[in-house]
Design a protein around this motif. Structure first.
Motif: not given
Length: 650
Positions: A353-359, A369-371
């Motif tokens: 869920n956190h990764v989705k938001k960051e992306y 950093e996101v990648n």
């Protein structure tokens, strides 16, 4: 003889608020807007199990199911522009047909997404996009070659520009260059592909670019396209094949250069990106959201698996010394296996869920950093969820071996996710190398051992994880510098230290997952959901600390007494989680009707009996009379109410 429990214990209505709270946290408050209609579509009879199909028949059915979802949910007009919705489609489509997942992900994300991104603003591609939006043609991405796995920059398939005709000649020059594993094996389904090939203009190699290529129509493969179907993969019906091109002519407009360069009317290529590797990575930019899609799908499958396994464990009776028969969930060994799996599933859910938001909220520029975070999450979650699936399969005993109970079918999907969109180990090694080499970071000197803390304190768990990540990064940098002073090759220095660096990158992922887990527990609105999440987060922290307890002990970050206590604390947490376990899995939004897994039913004996077509209409003659119900020690519902299970003489 054993008389099985007739149904699962019922939960009181007062727990519904807590369950709803968990649903909001798991689906980030978007269950109704993003997920509910997808879930409902999967209850269509088209998704009923079809035992006995050949691999080819199952593959055709998966394409039919993909088209149903496309038309029923009108996905063609929204998905290419709504990546969040694409993530949701991936999480649900895999639950009742694991082959539908790659068909949809490749079509929308890798094929349509690449054309839209690298052909932005080009009206001459509208007819191709219309085919894909209507799904009159299935979209493919054809990149990997037999001789090259992750090294896309080295691809040998070539597209030579013929300036006189204004066409490209697409050709496979040798055996190494054959395209490996695209879903081209069913040749009478119209398919339109994005093919990665080496662009050659006026005899010069201009690097690897995407090209639009028609692979097949309803009459079969197009002239010059040759496909050999690959051997069957157990449990997976995707029609993978080895594909080669024999001087296939394609129009000039089919070259997708994006912002990397352009082919002039005079037949000259003008490059805007000088670095060939950067150019290839841009061409494959859609792989990054693809990693999120596949990670989400496997986490979703793991949620379904723990749902099935926990519900089954509450019903399946077994002998208990001096107690008659009790549900297998009563035993600490079963609790430890299933609840540590449940903790991992929740942790990976909150991490993604956190990764989705960051992306989705990245602002362009340097997205390194996101990648990196996406890659770490993909590797960590797929390894973790693969283990969860194996545990759930085993804890369901013989029932877990049958496809009808779903978990066994999710296992080959897990293996596919570990390998697809960047094989986990080289993917994580690449990120680890970037993290070690990067100038940014919080480590300038040797990290200090964290202050002693309560072994059940989540903040202490985070301190330990940060200390481990920082220590491994610092030690790797120091070792690499020392080897550099001794003048070995860079490859040799990295090879000697890459395992420690990979462990560092993994630890980073665990740390972020635990941070998000603890944050979710803090945001819980009801006392019951908050308590359940706090216990589960503590369990996740402890199993990760225990995993590397020898490392922490050697560095005095843990005391010998704390290391000895870890197994007992984990057992104690499992006992406390037991009353919440049904609520925790019910919040995953799945149901027996959706999964069609008999052992997940409220009365699994009747469900299995019905599934095999042998429903009993009467009790067997001379069956022994049942004893009075006895109370199982661990039999509690989500609200603490005792459960009574029946035992019989035998």
């Amino acid at each position: 003889m054993t008389r099985f429990a007739e149904k699962l214990p019922e939960t009181e209505s007062e727990s519904s608020d807590a369950r709803g709270d968990l649903v909001d946290l798991i689906f980030d408050g978007k269950f109704s807007s993003l997920h509910q209609d997808l879930r409902a579509a999967l209850e269509n009879p088209l998704f009923d199990q079809r035992p006995g199909l050949s691999t080819l028949e199952a593959g055709r059915l998966s394409y039919e199911r993909a088209r149903f979802l496309h038309e029923h949910l009108e996905l063609g007009s929204e998905l290419p522009h709504d990546q969040e919705r694409m993530f949701a489609v991936s999480e649900w489509s895999c639950l009742v047909d694991i082959t539908t997942l790659p068909v949809l992900n490749i079509h929308y994300n890798l094929c349509m997404g690449t054309i839209l991104q690298h052909g932005a603003g080009r009206d001459d591609l509208g007819d191709y996009l219309d085919e894909l939006r209507s799904m009159s043609s299935i979209g493919l991405l054809i990149a990997t070659e037999l001789g090259y796995g992750n090294n896309i920059a080295a691809l040998e398939t070539e597209a030579v520009y013929d300036h006189e005709t204004g066409e490209f000649v697409l050709n496979t020059p040798n055996a190494r260059a054959q395209k490996f594993m695209p879903n081209t094996g069913i040749s009478d389904i119209p398919k339109l592909a994005v093919v990665l090939a080496r662009l050659k203009v006026s005899g010069a190699d201009r690097g690897v670019f995407p090209f639009i290529v028609r692979i097949s129509d309803r009459n079969g493969l197009r002239p010059g396209v040759h496909v050999t179907r690959l051997p069957e993969k157990p449990g997976f019906a995707l029609d993978n094949g080895v594909t080669r091109f024999d001087h296939v002519r394609i129009p000039r407009r089919n070259l997708l250069t994006g912002s990397a360069g352009r082919l002039t009317d005079a037949g000259e290529f003008r490059a805007n990106v000088k670095n060939r590797r950067t150019q290839v990575l841009r061409a494959l930019d859609r792989v990054t959201p693809g990693r999120i899609c596949l990670s989400g799908a496997l986490i979703s499958a793991a949620r379904a698996s723990t749902y099935i396994a926990v519900r089954y464990a509450w019903q399946r009776l077994t002998a208990a010394p001096g107690r008659g028969e009790v549900p297998i969930i009563s035993f600490r060994s079963q609790q430890s296996a299933l609840f540590t799996s449940l903790a991992r599933v929740y942790a990976m859910t909150f991490l993604l869920n956190h990764v989705k938001k960051e992306y989705l909220h990245r602002h362009g520029g340097d997205d390194t950093e996101v990648n990196q975070l996406v890659s770490i999450a993909k590797a960590l979650s797929s390894w973790e969820m693969s283990e969860v699936l194996h545990v759930c399969r085993e804890r369901c005993g013989a029932q877990g071996m049958f496809s009808i109970n779903r978990i066994a079918d999710y296992l080959p999907m897990a293996q596919g996710v570990v390998t697809a969109e960047g094989d986990n180990l080289p993917l994580l090694a690449t990120v680890a190398g970037q993290m070690v080499a990067g100038r940014s970071g919080r480590v300038a000197s040797a990290p200090q051992v964290p202050e002693p803390g309560d072994i059940r304190d989540g903040q202490f768990h985070l301190d330990l994880l940060r200390y481990r990540e920082d220590s491994l990064r610092w030690e790797t940098r120091q070792a690499m510098r020392k080897r550099s002073d001794e003048r070995p090759s860079l490859a040799s220095g990295w090879n000697d230290n890459m395992n420690a660096a990979v462990s560092m990158a993994r630890t980073r992922g665990v740390q972020v997952a635990l941070e998000r887990f603890l944050d979710a527990a803090d945001r819980a609105r009801t006392e019951e959901s908050r308590t359940a999440l706090q216990l589960l987060a503590c369990l996740y922290g402890l199993i990760e600390v225990e995993r590397d307890s020898g490392w922490y002990l050697a560095r005095n970050a843990l005391t010998p007494e704390q290391v000895e206590r870890l197994p007992r604390e984990i057992d104690s947490l499992c006992e406390q989680i037991l009353p919440h376990s049904l609520m925790l899995v019910d919040a995953f939004g799945v149901s027996p009707e959706l999964l069609r897994a008999p052992i997940a039913a409220d009365d699994y004996v009747s469900a299995v009996d019905q599934a095999v077509g042998h429903a009993l209409t009467s009790v067997r003659p001379n069956a022994p009379a049942p004893r009075q119900p006895v109370e199982a020690t661990a039999g509690h519902t989500g609200n603490g109410r005792s459960v009574r299970v029946e035992a019989s003489t035998g």
